[in-house]
Design an enzyme around this catalytic site. Structure first.
Site, short mmCIF file in Angstrom:
data_model
loop_
_atom_site.label_atom_id
_atom_site.label_comp_id
_atom_site.label_asym_id
_atom_site.label_seq_id
_atom_site.Cartn_x
_atom_site.Cartn_y
_atom_site.Cartn_z
N ASP A 196 -2.93 6.19 -3.27
CA ASP A 196 -1.75 5.57 -2.67
C ASP A 196 -1.17 4.48 -3.55
OD1 ASP A 196 -3.72 3.67 -2.34
OD2 ASP A 196 -3.01 3.02 -0.39
N SER A 237 0.80 -1.22 0.00
CA SER A 237 0.00 0.00 0.00
C SER A 237 0.84 1.27 0.00
CB SER A 237 -0.95 -0.04 1.19
OG SER A 237 -1.89 0.98 1.09
N HIS A 238 0.70 2.08 1.05
CA HIS A 238 1.36 3.39 1.09
C HIS A 238 2.80 3.31 1.59
CE1 HIS A 238 -0.40 2.24 4.83
NE2 HIS A 238 0.44 3.03 5.46
N LYS A 282 -11.73 -0.50 -0.24
CA LYS A 282 -11.82 0.94 -0.41
C LYS A 282 -11.28 1.27 -1.81
CE LYS A 282 -7.63 1.72 2.44
NZ LYS A 282 -7.33 0.43 3.07
N ASP A 333 -1.42 1.25 -3.87
CA ASP A 333 -2.27 0.23 -4.49
C ASP A 333 -3.63 0.77 -4.92
OD1 ASP A 333 -2.93 0.53 -1.78
OD2 ASP A 333 -3.79 -1.48 -1.67
N ASP A 335 -6.18 2.24 -3.31
CA ASP A 335 -7.42 2.15 -2.55
C ASP A 335 -7.68 3.38 -1.67
OD1 ASP A 335 -5.45 1.53 -0.73
OD2 ASP A 335 -6.30 -0.39 -0.10
N ARG A 336 -6.67 4.24 -1.50
CA ARG A 336 -6.89 5.44 -0.68
C ARG A 336 -7.10 6.66 -1.55
NH1 ARG A 336 -2.99 5.32 4.60
NH2 ARG A 336 -3.31 3.12 5.10
C1 VG1 Z 1 -3.78 1.43 8.24
C2 VG1 Z 1 -4.99 2.33 8.40
C3 VG1 Z 1 -6.26 1.54 8.19
C4 VG1 Z 1 -6.21 0.85 6.82
C5 VG1 Z 1 -4.95 0.02 6.73
C6 VG1 Z 1 -4.79 -0.61 5.36
O1 VG1 Z 1 -3.80 0.42 9.22
O2 VG1 Z 1 -4.99 2.94 9.67
O3 VG1 Z 1 -7.36 2.41 8.30
O4 VG1 Z 1 -7.33 0.02 6.64
O5 VG1 Z 1 -3.81 0.83 6.96
O6 VG1 Z 1 -4.83 0.35 4.35
P1 VG1 Z 1 -2.93 0.49 10.59
O7 VG1 Z 1 -3.13 -0.83 11.27
O8 VG1 Z 1 -1.51 0.76 10.16
O9 VG1 Z 1 -3.48 1.66 11.35
V1 VG1 Z 1 -3.86 0.21 3.01
O10 VG1 Z 1 -4.28 1.43 1.90
O11 VG1 Z 1 -2.40 0.26 3.72
O12 VG1 Z 1 -4.19 -1.32 2.41
CO CO Z 2 -3.67 1.13 0.12
#
Ligand code: VG1
Ligand code: CO
Length: 543
Positions: free
Chosen positions: A277, A113-114, A376, A279, A281-282
């Site tokens: 981001d 992801s990010h 998302k 992937d 989804d954000r």
């Molecule tokens: C974070 C965010 C959460 C999101 C998750 C995956 O998790 O707070 O809201 O669903 O990332 O998003 P954490 O456990 O680090 O707070 V993504 O776009 O990284 O798949």
């Molecule tokens: Co993501």
């Protein structure tokens, strides 16, 4: 070509976090590391003989190799078909859509992801189930249990196919179908939004910039925003996905998307700005001179969704993760629809969406989506915003201010303390939990604690219970402080502190957020002993 059974030994650190297994790339490059986890997924998932698997990732370093491994292992584990994005690319929402469209047994999405990418960056593997959503906790627990007693994995010794050309090839008895990663997703978006209205608004002067941050949404945004909706070439910037995201973090927030934020504050700012981001989804939403807080964006999208054709009949309910601000609750109350509060992570929305209890979901971490997929969806949020702007003919800032006027403003901020010593962070949480029972009634300045607990959630659809999901301290008047540890980091611990205060009076909606939250910020340190325990005087990121 034959199917090999390879002897292996379990790794003891393959517990999936908030969103799959995430580790540094060199960790994943250890012999058998990825293979073990993939075999554990297949064993835990009860693959139907001849079933379909969707595979793709955000294109980060090591994506291509692991896509090949997944295909060779799927061929050795009874799948009849793998559907894979060209060059191994699929955004997370596009993968979710393909799983649903193709009635696949599930999908494997490769992404961190990010988190940053590259040889020293992060990598991740996530399993999604047949509804297109992230595996629920029961499944991730089975996967984890399997990683601990695994002794073999199965893999074809055939070469992974060339993924650069759409079409179908074969490996062992399995078809490998290589698809355009954008086509089905773009078609889905056309069913939800009024492309003609958005196109007309853009032709009429609605200017925009979308920053793909050298991540997966570049090709999606270019196709949809520039080719189909007529935004001038160059409206999408950093559109070419790179294995290391150009050295940045593909994290759409004021820190990592600072050039976009600056552009929206400049004299020649466009009317609308957005970023996504790694992937896809954000989403981050901006207007001329304004960054929309993700929790506000969720509330505003829910209040205006009926303006887009896909939601013209209204929405059935809203769900938000617990730390997300309660702005959306006010919209649900006004619309007289259901409101659900779940633990952090999209996997908790799946049952609510499947059961039709909610249409729109969101998280404070820039995640918003609907029942069109089970993830998302960054571009979905961008398109819904554009649809709303096109119909209402107002600017982003005016829509936000009007929303606050109608519903009140939930001042909100999240403070992240990154790479904190793990033990210190866990001790901080333990200490908070130990004091919960005695907290009610305590006074901090003008704030009096009305309730304090460690959030737990009972899924209203299947009755499963998830405990230990974050410490909530609620004050009389409704202000809140939430403490939790991230489940997506790969180094040390990340402490997240979420701060929220409601202000009904429109005359007081113009304060700088940090000023509005000052007392809560000080109180968070007093209660959490953040400075003392972590040695940090300031958060690394405020979002
Ligand atoms: C974070 C965010 C959460 C999101 C998750 C995956 O998790 O707070 O809201 O669903 O990332 O998003 P954490 O456990 O680090 O707070 V993504 O776009 O990284 O798949
Ligand atoms: Co993501």
């Amino acid at each position: 070509m034959s199917i090999l059974t390879v002897e292996t030994r379990p790794f003891d650190n393959q517990k999936p976090g908030t969103s799959g297994l995430r580790k540094k790339v060199p960790h994943f490059q250890q012999p058998n590391y990825a293979e073990n986890f993939i075999q554990a997924i297949f064993d835990a998932a009860d693959v139907p003989e001849g079933g379909t698997l969707v595979v793709g990732g955000d294109g980060r370093f090591f994506n291509r190799e692991v896509v090949g491994t997944v295909i060779r292992m799927a061929a050795a584990n009874g799948f009849g078909r793998v559907v894979v994005g060209r060059d191994g690319l699929l955004s997370t929402p596009a993968a979710s859509n393909l799983i649903r469209q193709r009635k696949a047994a599930g999908g494997i999405i490769l992404s961190a992801s990010h988190n940053p990418g590259g040889p020293d960056g992060d990598f991740g593997i996530k399993y999604n189930v047949a509804n297109g959503g992230p595996a629920p906790e029961g499944v991730t627990e089975r996967i984890y249990a399997r990683t601990r007693d695994l002794s073999q994995y199965r893999i074809s010794d055939a070469q992974a196919p060339d993924l650069s050309q759409p079409g179908t090839t074969r490996i062992e008895a399995m078809d490998v179908e290589i698809v355009d990663p954008v086509a089905d997703y773009a078609a889905l978006m056309e069913t939800l939004f009024d492309f003609d209205a958005i196109r007309a608004a853009i032709a009429g002067g609605l200017t925009l910039r979308f920053d793909a941050m050298h991540a997966i949404t570049g090709p999606y945004a270019t196709e949809i925003l520039e080719r189909r909706l007529g935004a001038p070439a160059g409206s999408v910037v950093n559109a070419v996905p790179l294995e290391d995201f150009g050295g940045g973090h593909p994290d759409p927030n004021v820190v990592w998307a600072a050039p976009l934020v600056d552009h929206l504050r400049s004299a020649n700012a466009p009317a609308f700005g957005a970023a996504s981001d790694g992937d896809g989804d954000r989403n981050m939403i901006l207007g001329k001179g304004i960054v929309v807080t993700p929790s506000d964006s969720l509330a505003i999208l829910a209040a205006n969704a009926h303006l887009a054709k896909g939601y013209a009949g209204g929405i059935s309910g809203i769900a938000r993760s617990m730390p997300t601000s309660q702005a959306a609750d006010r919209v649900a109350a006004k619309l007289k629809i259901g409101m659900f509060e779940t633990p952090t992570g999209w996997k908790f929305f799946g049952n609510l969406l499947d059961a039709g209890k909610v249409t729109i979901c969101g998280e404070e971490s820039s995640g918003t989506g609907s029942d069109h997929v089970r993830e998302k969806d960054g571009l979905w949020a961008v398109l819904l915003w554009l649809n709303i702007l096109a119909v209402r003919g107002m600017g982003v800032a005016d829509i936000v201010h009007e929303h606050w006027k109608t519903y009140g403003r939930n001042y909100y901020q999240r403070h992240d303390y990154e790479e904190v010593d793990k033990k210190a962070a866990e001790d901080l949480m333990d200490s908070l939990r130990g004091r919960l029972a005695s907290m009610a009634g305590q006074r901090f300045g003008t704030l009096v604690v009305s309730e304090a607990d460690d959030f737990s959630y009972k899924d209203p659809v299947d009755g499963s219970v998830s405990t230990g999901q974050g410490v909530r301290i609620i004050f009389s008047g409704g202000s809140r402080i939430v403490f939790r540890l991230s489940g997506t980091g790969t180094k040390g611990a990340t402490l997240r502190v979420y701060l929220e205060r409601f202000e009904a009076n429109p005359d007081k909606h113009g304060l700088p957020v940090e000023e509005a939250l000052k007392e809560l910020i000080d109180t968070a340190d007093a209660i959490g002993e953040i400075r003392k325990r972590t040695g940090r005087s300031e958060p690394d990121v405020r979002t």
